[in-house]
Design a protein around this motif. Structure first.
Motif, PDB file in Angstrom:
ATOM      1  N   LYS A 122     -18.049 -48.601  13.510  1.00  0.00           N
ATOM      2  CA  LYS A 122     -16.794 -49.318  13.764  1.00  0.00           C
ATOM      3  C   LYS A 122     -16.584 -50.490  12.798  1.00  0.00           C
ATOM      4  CE  LYS A 122     -14.190 -51.501  17.527  1.00  0.00           C
ATOM      5  NZ  LYS A 122     -13.022 -50.617  17.314  1.00  0.00           N
ATOM      6  N   GLY A 123     -15.350 -50.578  12.287  1.00  0.00           N
ATOM      7  CA  GLY A 123     -14.972 -51.711  11.456  1.00  0.00           C
ATOM      8  C   GLY A 123     -15.700 -51.817  10.130  1.00  0.00           C
ATOM      9  N   THR A 124     -16.140 -50.689   9.594  1.00  0.00           N
ATOM     10  CA  THR A 124     -16.977 -50.719   8.392  1.00  0.00           C
ATOM     11  C   THR A 124     -16.311 -50.119   7.161  1.00  0.00           C
ATOM     12  OG1 THR A 124     -18.966 -50.587   9.764  1.00  0.00           O
ATOM     13  CG2 THR A 124     -19.210 -50.012   7.434  1.00  0.00           C
ATOM     14  N   VAL A 125     -15.723 -48.939   7.315  1.00  0.00           N
ATOM     15  CA  VAL A 125     -15.172 -48.204   6.167  1.00  0.00           C
ATOM     16  C   VAL A 125     -13.665 -48.434   6.066  1.00  0.00           C
ATOM     17  CG1 VAL A 125     -14.946 -45.961   5.038  1.00  0.00           C
ATOM     18  CG2 VAL A 125     -16.959 -46.460   6.440  1.00  0.00           C
ATOM     19  N   GLU A 323      -8.605 -56.823   4.864  1.00  0.00           N
ATOM     20  CA  GLU A 323      -9.273 -56.521   6.132  1.00  0.00           C
ATOM     21  C   GLU A 323      -9.777 -55.082   6.114  1.00  0.00           C
ATOM     22  OE1 GLU A 323      -6.087 -57.088   8.922  1.00  0.00           O
ATOM     23  OE2 GLU A 323      -5.233 -55.103   8.582  1.00  0.00           O
ATOM     24  N   ILE A 324     -10.529 -54.718   7.135  1.00  0.00           N
ATOM     25  CA  ILE A 324     -10.890 -53.316   7.363  1.00  0.00           C
ATOM     26  C   ILE A 324     -10.031 -52.859   8.529  1.00  0.00           C
ATOM     27  CG2 ILE A 324     -12.707 -51.656   7.908  1.00  0.00           C
ATOM     28  CD1 ILE A 324     -13.142 -53.088   5.265  1.00  0.00           C
ATOM     29  N   ARG A 325      -8.995 -52.080   8.249  1.00  0.00           N
ATOM     30  CA  ARG A 325      -8.060 -51.691   9.295  1.00  0.00           C
ATOM     31  C   ARG A 325      -8.718 -50.783  10.332  1.00  0.00           C
ATOM     32  NH1 ARG A 325      -3.742 -49.253   5.975  1.00  0.00           N
ATOM     33  NH2 ARG A 325      -3.841 -51.000   4.538  1.00  0.00           N
ATOM     34  N   ARG A 329      -2.731 -46.764   9.909  1.00  0.00           N
ATOM     35  CA  ARG A 329      -1.269 -46.853   9.960  1.00  0.00           C
ATOM     36  C   ARG A 329      -0.760 -48.241  10.354  1.00  0.00           C
ATOM     37  NH1 ARG A 329       1.457 -41.801  10.389  1.00  0.00           N
ATOM     38  NH2 ARG A 329       0.022 -40.049  10.276  1.00  0.00           N
ATOM     39  N   VAL A 330      -1.647 -49.089  10.856  1.00  0.00           N
ATOM     40  CA  VAL A 330      -1.223 -50.368  11.429  1.00  0.00           C
ATOM     41  C   VAL A 330      -2.155 -51.482  10.991  1.00  0.00           C
ATOM     42  CG1 VAL A 330      -0.643 -51.591  13.561  1.00  0.00           C
ATOM     43  CG2 VAL A 330      -0.415 -49.103  13.461  1.00  0.00           C
ATOM     44  N   VAL A 331      -1.619 -52.629  10.586  1.00  0.00           N
ATOM     45  CA  VAL A 331      -2.475 -53.761  10.238  1.00  0.00           C
ATOM     46  C   VAL A 331      -3.108 -54.293  11.512  1.00  0.00           C
ATOM     47  CG1 VAL A 331      -1.112 -54.367   8.207  1.00  0.00           C
ATOM     48  CG2 VAL A 331      -0.580 -55.438  10.404  1.00  0.00           C
ATOM     49  N   ASN A 332      -4.299 -54.821  11.396  1.00  0.00           N
ATOM     50  CA  ASN A 332      -5.016 -55.322  12.571  1.00  0.00           C
ATOM     51  C   ASN A 332      -4.218 -56.422  13.258  1.00  0.00           C
ATOM     52  OD1 ASN A 332      -7.073 -53.577  11.907  1.00  0.00           O
ATOM     53  ND2 ASN A 332      -8.413 -55.160  11.066  1.00  0.00           N
ATOM     54  N   GLY A 333      -4.225 -56.373  14.589  1.00  0.00           N
ATOM     55  CA  GLY A 333      -3.553 -57.410  15.366  1.00  0.00           C
ATOM     56  C   GLY A 333      -2.079 -57.151  15.570  1.00  0.00           C
ATOM     57  N   PHE A 334      -1.548 -56.036  14.985  1.00  0.00           N
ATOM     58  CA  PHE A 334      -0.117 -55.729  15.176  1.00  0.00           C
ATOM     59  C   PHE A 334       0.012 -54.625  16.208  1.00  0.00           C
ATOM     60  CE2 PHE A 334       3.866 -53.589  14.372  1.00  0.00           C
ATOM     61  CZ  PHE A 334       4.736 -54.645  14.188  1.00  0.00           C
ATOM     62  N   HIS A 335       0.793 -54.833  17.214  1.00  0.00           N
ATOM     63  CA  HIS A 335       0.997 -53.824  18.258  1.00  0.00           C
ATOM     64  C   HIS A 335       2.493 -53.594  18.477  1.00  0.00           C
ATOM     65  CE1 HIS A 335      -3.259 -53.985  19.301  1.00  0.00           C
ATOM     66  NE2 HIS A 335      -3.172 -55.304  19.262  1.00  0.00           N
TER      67      HIS A 335
END
Length: 335
Positions: A122-125, A323-325, A329-335
């Motif tokens: 998780k959160g690596t690649v 960041e590591i998305r 399809r979506v930037v982190n923290g965007f919902h």
């Protein structure tokens, strides 16, 4: 004045050294086997997803390869092409020429690989690295040479359709326009000719070259540099009707799913599909490079891997940048 000059020279020297050090630091952050310890199966997982998809539809490979090009030429290789549009922003994937040329199924291949990678590490690649790996895998699965992909890219958070047309070279570009466009990305004319070999696989909408068949210029209705027999064949496949522009034809009809040198042999026979293809024959220097690639499959494959590696470093984000998305399809923290 002499002291001022020396002081200014010191400042300039310090600035140049800072640029060199930052470039060196960036190179150090990108490395082959980057995920060896943190996610050892990363490249295998991406290859597996690409292989499964191409087994069902070999044409998806060309889309993945084109996606890496189009991602790198807009904002650098940061995975911004993969971001979906929102009500407040039209993203790269929905800008011309990405829409409609890139198939939705190709984006799903990246999604599938990302889901598996998030489950395993998780959160690596990064999504940008997945796209770079996938492009290499397409070459291999289509019969080309394997090349190592330096990884460590970070994902960008900005994607704007308005930037696609100003950065991606259209099929109507001539040699000077192409050379300048690639030079702006730090790529040489030789890199450009080598990377153009990617057109040996995939298809194109007739609208991308129909002007060469029906409305070339005020003197010729048909492009005189286009082989007449090939032009007649294309007219059959791309009729001059409202629906004809949406038809698709292989960019290399001889071997549309094989990564070979047939593309260059086509150029030698005046059978390049786009103006931007056939223009590579417009000077003795560039024509000689086309001939070299056409004549030596082994040398071309090695050159292509090196050129792809170089292109894959355009404007990369590394270290604490980007960041590591979690979802490509979506930037982190965007919902």
């Amino acid at each position: 004045m002499a002291m001022a000059f020396r002081r200014g020279g010191v400042v300039l020297l310090a600035f140049v050294l800072a640029l060199c050090l930052s470039a060196t630091e960036l190179e150090a952050r990108l490395g082959v086997d980057y995920y060896h310890k943190t996610c050892p199966h990363a490249e295998f997982i991406v290859m597996d997803e690409v292989k499964k998809a191409m087994a069902g539809d070999a044409g998806l490979g060309a889309d993945l390869l084109r996606m890496h090009f189009h991602d790198c030429f807009v904002r650098g290789c940061d995975g911004s092409l993969l971001i979906d549009s929102t009500p407040n922003n039209k993203a790269e994937k929905d800008g011309a020429p990405n829409n409609p040329s890139l198939e939705a199924e190709a984006f799903e291949i990246i999604d599938n690989a990302k889901k598996r990678l998030e489950a395993e590490c998780k959160g690596t690649v990064s999504c940008a690295d997945i796209l770079a790996f996938a492009a290499r895998d397409v070459v291999v699965l289509s019969g080309g040479f394997y090349y190592k992909v330096p990884a460590g890219r970070r994902d960008g958070r900005v994607s704007m359709a308005s930037e696609t047309l100003t950065n991606l070279p259209p099929p109507s570009f001539d040699l000077n326009q192409l050379t300048q466009n690639f030079a702006q990305k730090g790529l040489t004319q030789d890199d450009m000719i080598t990377l153009s070999g990617a057109h040996t696989i995939g298809q194109s909408h007739c609208s991308s070259f129909s002007n060469r068949l029906y409305n070339f210029n005020s003197t010729f209705s048909q492009d005189p540099t286009l082989d007449p027999a090939y032009a007649a064949q294309l007219k059959q496949e791309c009729p001059n009707t409202s629906g004809g522009a949406n038809q698709q034809v292989p960019m290399d009809p001889n071997s549309p799913t094989t990564f070979d040198t047939s593309y260059y042999r086509n150029l030698l026979a005046n059978r390049g599909l786009f103006t931007s293809d056939q223009t590579l024959m417009s000077t003795p220097t560039t024509a000689a490079k086309v001939w070299q690639n056409a004549a030596n499959w082994f040398a071309f494959q090695k050159k292509f891997g090196k050129a792809m590696t170089k292109m894959g470093k355009i404007g990369v984000l590394a270290g604490s940048q980007g960041e590591i998305r979690e979802n490509c399809r979506v930037v982190n923290g965007f919902h």
